[in-house]
Write a protein that holds these residues in place. Structure first.
Motif, short mmCIF file in Angstrom:
data_model
loop_
_atom_site.label_atom_id
_atom_site.label_comp_id
_atom_site.label_asym_id
_atom_site.label_seq_id
_atom_site.Cartn_x
_atom_site.Cartn_y
_atom_site.Cartn_z
N LYS A 115 0.82 -1.20 0.00
CA LYS A 115 0.00 0.00 0.00
C LYS A 115 0.86 1.26 0.00
N ILE A 116 1.94 1.22 0.77
CA ILE A 116 2.84 2.38 0.82
C ILE A 116 3.51 2.59 -0.53
N ARG A 117 3.82 1.50 -1.23
CA ARG A 117 4.44 1.64 -2.55
C ARG A 117 3.52 2.40 -3.51
N ASP A 118 2.21 2.18 -3.40
CA ASP A 118 1.27 2.89 -4.27
C ASP A 118 1.42 4.40 -4.11
N THR A 119 1.46 4.85 -2.85
CA THR A 119 1.56 6.30 -2.63
C THR A 119 2.97 6.80 -2.89
N ALA A 120 3.98 5.95 -2.63
CA ALA A 120 5.36 6.34 -2.95
C ALA A 120 5.52 6.58 -4.44
N THR A 121 4.89 5.72 -5.24
CA THR A 121 4.95 5.87 -6.69
C THR A 121 4.22 7.15 -7.15
N SER A 122 3.06 7.38 -6.56
CA SER A 122 2.26 8.53 -6.95
C SER A 122 2.95 9.85 -6.65
N HIS A 123 3.68 9.90 -5.53
CA HIS A 123 4.30 11.16 -5.11
C HIS A 123 5.81 11.20 -5.35
N GLU A 124 6.35 10.11 -5.93
CA GLU A 124 7.78 10.04 -6.22
C GLU A 124 8.62 10.33 -4.97
N ARG A 125 8.40 9.52 -3.95
CA ARG A 125 9.07 9.69 -2.67
C ARG A 125 9.86 8.46 -2.29
N THR A 126 10.81 8.67 -1.38
CA THR A 126 11.51 7.56 -0.73
C THR A 126 10.80 7.28 0.59
N TYR A 127 10.45 6.01 0.81
CA TYR A 127 9.77 5.64 2.05
C TYR A 127 10.66 4.71 2.88
N ILE A 128 10.83 5.09 4.14
CA ILE A 128 11.52 4.25 5.12
C ILE A 128 10.44 3.59 5.96
N ILE A 129 10.45 2.27 6.04
CA ILE A 129 9.43 1.55 6.81
C ILE A 129 10.13 0.75 7.91
N GLU A 130 9.84 1.11 9.15
CA GLU A 130 10.44 0.40 10.29
C GLU A 130 9.53 -0.75 10.71
N VAL A 131 10.12 -1.95 10.79
CA VAL A 131 9.35 -3.13 11.19
C VAL A 131 9.90 -3.70 12.49
N MET A 132 9.08 -4.50 13.15
CA MET A 132 9.47 -5.09 14.42
C MET A 132 10.41 -6.27 14.19
N GLY A 133 10.76 -6.96 15.27
CA GLY A 133 11.66 -8.09 15.16
C GLY A 133 12.65 -8.16 16.30
N ARG A 134 12.57 -7.19 17.20
CA ARG A 134 13.50 -7.09 18.33
C ARG A 134 14.92 -7.04 17.80
N LEU A 191 21.35 13.16 2.94
CA LEU A 191 22.38 12.76 1.98
C LEU A 191 21.88 12.75 0.52
N THR A 192 20.56 12.71 0.33
CA THR A 192 20.03 12.63 -1.04
C THR A 192 19.26 13.88 -1.48
N SER A 193 18.72 14.59 -0.52
CA SER A 193 17.83 15.74 -0.77
C SER A 193 16.52 15.30 -1.43
N PHE A 194 16.27 13.98 -1.48
CA PHE A 194 15.01 13.49 -2.04
C PHE A 194 13.93 13.57 -0.96
N GLU A 195 12.71 13.76 -1.41
CA GLU A 195 11.59 13.81 -0.45
C GLU A 195 11.45 12.43 0.20
N THR A 196 11.47 12.41 1.52
CA THR A 196 11.52 11.14 2.26
C THR A 196 10.43 11.11 3.33
N ARG A 197 9.77 9.98 3.47
CA ARG A 197 8.76 9.79 4.50
C ARG A 197 9.11 8.53 5.30
N VAL A 198 8.70 8.51 6.56
CA VAL A 198 8.97 7.37 7.44
C VAL A 198 7.66 6.82 7.98
N THR A 199 7.50 5.51 7.93
CA THR A 199 6.34 4.84 8.52
C THR A 199 6.83 3.81 9.52
N VAL A 200 6.35 3.89 10.75
CA VAL A 200 6.66 2.90 11.78
C VAL A 200 5.42 2.03 11.94
#
Length: 319
Positions: free
Chosen positions: A152-171, A237-246
């Protein structure tokens, strides 16, 4: 052995209810009285124990979480707390205990076994970080939850041409990020076992950008550090528009997958078999689709290592 009990401890995981159901019904099948202990080791200390019937576990195989609830207990970590727990078990005439949980729960089971009370551990954690088993209960469900979120995040990342950082669990383990990253086609996967320098990730993003790629998906395992901090570094380091999802605790919820239901049923039933065989201080697991049991402490003293060939494959496929 005529009376056994089951408890869930530590973080909840989808499939725990299926394991509880298997323990209760397998026990009753063998003419055992089966007791449920509510709120983990703390509930055991406080005597929150109830006899389970066939109907007690009806219609729960499809439910996430745990009907026995769970909690963490500082008191149980003490010698006195463990003695209180055994006194409660003896009060009800319980002769064996099945503990469903992660490594902290297993260490508790080992402590009770050392004091002469037979325990069997069933690995239930979304982190998939228990040595001695290829998969833990809850991992597959959490994995699919992460994959759905990334899609789902890829859909919006594609639409807005953004870099998305997604933090996942796992200890401290990277399994969730690694499997989800490969399954969802992430451009980069950052896990504790392969702590890739941020500069390498940046180089990959820039190479993609140069060939016309306008978005990137980067999965970060929580054992590496904060996704927010990683996102700030990428943006700097990139100056690209970046979003983070936890993704957070959404990864623990939901109806368990078929794989988790079957795994939990097999492991829960095997735990009862081991108690009836007179075994104690063991954990059940699955390796190469075969049920195995190991000494709990010997298993926990090993290091969990994910399938790192998958990490290399993800690098090759995300060029």
């Amino acid at each position: 052995m005529k009376k056994i009990a089951v408890l869930t401890s530590g973080g909840d995981a989808p499939g725990m209810n299926a394991a509880i159901r298997a323990v209760v019904r397998k026990g009753i099948y063998h003419d055992l009285d089966v007791f449920g202990i509510y709120y983990g080791y703390q509930g055991l200390i406080e005597g929150k124990i109830e006899k389970m019937e066939l109907g007690s576990v009806g219609d729960i195989i499809q439910k996430g979480g745990t009907i026995l609830y769970t909690s963490r207990s500082e008191e149980f970590k003490t010698e006195q707390g463990q003695i209180k727990a055994i006194e409660q078990l003896k009060k009800y005439g319980i002769e064996g205990l099945v503990v469903i949980g992660g490594d902290g729960s297993f260490r508790g089971a080992s402590k009770l076994t050392e004091k002469g009370f037979p325990c069997i551990g069933v690995p239930g954690t979304i982190d998939n970080d228990i040595p001695g088993t290829d998969f833990t209960i809850g991992f597959d469900t959490a994995l699919n939850t992460v994959i759905q979120a990334v899609d789902k995040i890829r859909d919006t990342a594609t639409s807005h041409e953004r870099t998305y950082i997604i933090e996942v669990m796992g200890r401290n383990a990277g399994d969730l990020a690694l499997w989800a990253g490969l399954a969802a086609g992430a451009e980069s996967i950052i896990i504790p076992e392969k702590n890739e320098p941020v500069e390498s990730v940046v180089d990959r993003i820039k190479r993609g950008h140069e060939r016309g790629k306008r978005h990137s998906i980067i999965l970060v395992a929580e054992g590496v550090g904060s996704g927010m901090e990683f996102g700030e570094k990428i943006k700097e380091l990139t100056s690209f528009e970046t979003r983070v999802t936890v993704l957070g605790h959404t990864q623990r919820g939901g109806s368990p997958t078929a794989n988790d239901r079957v795994l939990a049923s097999r492991l829960g039933a095997k735990a009862v078999d081991l108690l009836l065989e007179g075994k104690a201080g063991r954990m059940v697991g699955i390796q190469n689709n075969q049920l195995k049991d190991h000494d709990i402490l010997e298993a926990l003293n090993q290091s969990h290592i994910p399938e790192l060939s998958m990490y290399q494959l993800s690098q090759e496929l995300s060029i």
